[in-house]
Write an enzyme that holds these catalytic residues in place. Structure first.
Site, PDB file in Angstrom:
ATOM      1  N   ASN A  14       0.551  -1.067   0.229  1.00 61.10           N
ATOM      2  CA  ASN A  14      -0.658  -0.125  -0.067  1.00 61.10           C
ATOM      3  C   ASN A  14       0.972   1.224  -0.145  1.00 61.10           C
ATOM      4  O   ASN A  14       0.752   2.334  -0.994  1.00 61.10           O
ATOM      5  CB  ASN A  14      -1.187   0.007   1.801  1.00 61.10           C
ATOM      6  CG  ASN A  14      -2.134  -0.733   1.079  1.00 61.10           C
ATOM      7  OD1 ASN A  14      -2.809  -0.253  -0.014  1.00 61.10           O
ATOM      8  ND2 ASN A  14      -2.564  -2.104   1.710  1.00 61.10           N
ATOM      9  N   ARG A  90      -0.777  -3.090  14.820  1.00 59.43           N
ATOM     10  CA  ARG A  90      -0.071  -2.502  16.436  1.00 59.43           C
ATOM     11  C   ARG A  90      -1.579  -1.577  16.660  1.00 59.43           C
ATOM     12  O   ARG A  90      -1.986  -0.588  15.567  1.00 59.43           O
ATOM     13  CB  ARG A  90       0.225  -1.152  16.717  1.00 59.43           C
ATOM     14  CG  ARG A  90       2.158  -1.466  16.255  1.00 59.43           C
ATOM     15  CD  ARG A  90       2.676  -1.803  17.453  1.00 59.43           C
ATOM     16  NE  ARG A  90       2.186  -1.692  18.998  1.00 59.43           N
ATOM     17  CZ  ARG A  90       2.730  -1.930  19.710  1.00 59.43           C
ATOM     18  NH1 ARG A  90       3.004  -3.274  19.801  1.00 59.43           N
ATOM     19  NH2 ARG A  90       2.867  -1.034  21.139  1.00 59.43           N
ATOM     20  N   HIS A 108      -8.808  -1.278   5.790  1.00 53.66           N
ATOM     21  CA  HIS A 108      -8.683  -2.903   6.016  1.00 53.66           C
ATOM     22  C   HIS A 108      -9.363  -3.739   5.292  1.00 53.66           C
ATOM     23  O   HIS A 108     -10.045  -3.081   4.151  1.00 53.66           O
ATOM     24  CB  HIS A 108      -9.773  -2.532   7.331  1.00 53.66           C
ATOM     25  CG  HIS A 108     -10.205  -4.103   7.366  1.00 53.66           C
ATOM     26  ND1 HIS A 108      -9.515  -4.586   8.982  1.00 53.66           N
ATOM     27  CD2 HIS A 108     -11.335  -4.984   8.207  1.00 53.66           C
ATOM     28  CE1 HIS A 108      -9.583  -5.231   9.192  1.00 53.66           C
ATOM     29  NE2 HIS A 108     -11.518  -6.119   8.590  1.00 53.66           N
TER      30      HIS A 108
HETATM   31  C1  GAR Z   1      -3.309  -5.176   3.760  1.00 56.30           C
HETATM   32  O1  GAR Z   1      -3.740  -5.915   2.754  1.00 56.30           O
HETATM   33  C2  GAR Z   1      -4.435  -4.306   4.984  1.00 56.30           C
HETATM   34  O2  GAR Z   1      -5.575  -4.460   4.481  1.00 56.30           O
HETATM   35  C3  GAR Z   1      -3.685  -5.266   5.353  1.00 56.30           C
HETATM   36  O3  GAR Z   1      -2.517  -5.477   5.910  1.00 56.30           O
HETATM   37  C4  GAR Z   1      -2.761  -5.598   4.913  1.00 56.30           C
HETATM   38  C5  GAR Z   1      -0.752  -5.048   4.774  1.00 56.30           C
HETATM   39  O4  GAR Z   1       0.062  -4.670   2.809  1.00 56.30           O
HETATM   40  N1  GAR Z   1      -4.280  -4.186   7.001  1.00 56.30           N
HETATM   41  C6  GAR Z   1      -5.170  -5.056   8.125  1.00 56.30           C
HETATM   42  O5  GAR Z   1      -4.849  -5.936   8.207  1.00 56.30           O
HETATM   43  C7  GAR Z   1      -5.442  -3.612   9.232  1.00 56.30           C
HETATM   44  N2  GAR Z   1      -6.190  -4.498  10.032  1.00 56.30           N
HETATM   45  P1  GAR Z   1       0.765  -4.172   2.771  1.00 56.30           P
HETATM   46  O6  GAR Z   1       1.808  -3.744   3.481  1.00 56.30           O
HETATM   47  O7  GAR Z   1       1.271  -4.731   1.201  1.00 56.30           O
HETATM   48  O8  GAR Z   1       0.514  -2.861   2.446  1.00 56.30           O
END
Ligand code: GAR
Length: 218
Positions: A14, A90, A108
């Site tokens: 992201n 976190r 999310h």
């Molecule tokens: C993403 O899928 C995001 O939606 C999730 O972690 C991943 C990070 O991916 N976040 C959560 O689950 C928050 N509760 P990335 O490091 O490749 O961006």
């Protein structure tokens, strides 16, 4: 131009999408700092490759509030206005939220308020929902409960695994996070109670998806 602080714990795909959209001129923002609570994660490499300052602030041995105070200092040092949680694993405390009221956003991988928490891809498959998706929201004191800014929907297929569903959702995450930041930068987000209105944005088409497809209607 909005000054961002991006908090990460992992791969940072992201973060990468946001960097790419800023560099392409699609998002009017500037990443002042990337902060990871975990050393050596790939997100830090991504920041380095693009000349973005980064820091590791480890959480070990600190109370949540003490940790968040460190974050607040690091973010304020860099003149950060909007705090972007991008896979930051976190729980945030009021220490950070009070320092950045309605200025902390999170992504999310589910259509909130369904499926809050972590690692929810398999949970969604096991529940049997026919659609999943992702949500960008302002962070409040609950877990994944804050006002929703933007959502994207994807179908869930019978042969999905957590990995295939994750990949399908992630593609949409990479679009909606940048869109949310751009709407913030343009001053379009108006919070009314638990609703976020997107002032001056066009309406999404009044269309629908049916899954499995409605064969009888073809
Ligand atoms: C993403 O899928 C995001 O939606 C999730 O972690 C991943 C990070 O991916 N976040 C959560 O689950 C928050 N509760 P990335 O490091 O490749 O961006």
């Amino acid at each position: 131009m909005v000054n961002l602080g991006v908090l990460v714990s992992g791969s940072g795909s992201n973060l990468q999408a946001i960097i790419d959209n800023i560099e392409a001129g699609r998002v009017d923002a500037n990443i002042k700092i990337v902060i990871s609570n975990v050393p050596d994660v790939y997100a830090l490499e991504r920041a380095k490759k693009h000349g973005i300052p980064s820091r590791v602030i480890p959480h070990r041995g600190l109370k949540r509030e003490e940790y968040d105070q460190k974050l607040v200092e690091a973010l304020r040092d860099q003149g950060v206005e909007l705090v972007v949680l991008a896979g930051f694993m976190r729980i945030i405390t009021p220490v950070l939220l009070r320092a950045f009221p309605l200025r902390v956003i999170n992504i999310h991988p589910a259509l909130l308020p369904a499926f809050p928490g972590t690692h929810v891809w398999q949970t969604q498959i096991d529940y049997g929902v026919k659609f999943a998706g992702c949500t960008v929201h302002f962070v409040d004191e609950g877990t994944d409960t804050g006002p929703i800014i933007i959502q994207a929907v994807v179908p869930v297929y019978d042969d999905d695994t957590a990995d295939t569903l994750n990949a399908r959702i992630l593609k949409q995450e990479h679009k909606i996070y940048s869109q949310a930041i751009q709407m913030y930068a343009e001053g379009r987000l108006e919070v009314q109670g638990h609703r976020v209105l997107a002032k001056g944005m066009p309406k999404a088409p009044d269309s629908f998806m049916i899954n499995p497809p409605a064969k009888i209607l073809e």
